[in-house]
Scaffold this motif. Sequence first.
Motif, short mmCIF file in Angstrom:
data_model
loop_
_atom_site.label_atom_id
_atom_site.label_comp_id
_atom_site.label_asym_id
_atom_site.label_seq_id
_atom_site.Cartn_x
_atom_site.Cartn_y
_atom_site.Cartn_z
N UNK A 105 0.89 -1.26 0.01
CA UNK A 105 0.03 -0.09 -0.10
C UNK A 105 0.93 1.27 -0.02
N UNK A 106 0.20 2.33 -0.28
CA UNK A 106 1.00 3.60 -0.13
C UNK A 106 1.08 3.79 1.40
N UNK A 107 2.42 4.62 1.49
CA UNK A 107 2.61 4.97 2.88
C UNK A 107 3.29 6.44 2.92
N UNK A 108 3.15 6.88 4.03
CA UNK A 108 3.73 8.39 4.31
C UNK A 108 3.27 9.50 3.11
N UNK A 109 4.43 9.83 2.55
CA UNK A 109 3.94 10.94 1.57
C UNK A 109 3.53 10.48 0.05
N UNK A 110 3.43 9.05 -0.01
CA UNK A 110 2.72 8.66 -1.11
C UNK A 110 1.32 9.20 -1.23
N UNK A 111 0.72 9.13 -0.02
CA UNK A 111 -0.86 9.53 -0.19
C UNK A 111 -1.00 10.79 -0.77
N UNK A 112 -0.49 11.82 -0.28
CA UNK A 112 -0.87 13.23 -0.94
C UNK A 112 -0.06 13.14 -2.39
N UNK A 113 1.09 12.54 -2.79
CA UNK A 113 1.77 12.84 -3.78
C UNK A 113 1.23 11.92 -4.91
N UNK A 114 0.62 10.87 -4.55
CA UNK A 114 0.09 10.09 -5.62
C UNK A 114 -1.35 9.87 -5.50
#
Length: 91
Positions: free
Chosen positions: A39-48
């Motif tokens: 899954x997406x983690x940390x800054x992946x959520x707002x960036x992607x």
Amino acid sequence: MRLVKTPRRRSTRPLAGVALYGVVAAAVLASYLNSLHGEFVHDDIPAVARNKDVLASASVAEVFLDDFWGTPMSDPTSHKSYRPLTTITFR
């Protein structure tokens, strides 16, 4: 005096180089293979995951006007991290 040509021996060195590249490629694949289903983690959520430029809710032209996070470069809250080609690859 007669000169006799002796056949050249083929070098095994090129094969060793190919084998080395194969081992390195296999090690790279093995180390990153388990991350493909993560899954997406940390800054992946707002960036992607939440970025309007990545989700294609903005035009491709807007990608070149926004920072990496999808905020317009002219916005005072922009991080000014300009990576449009990276953002386009996430589309």
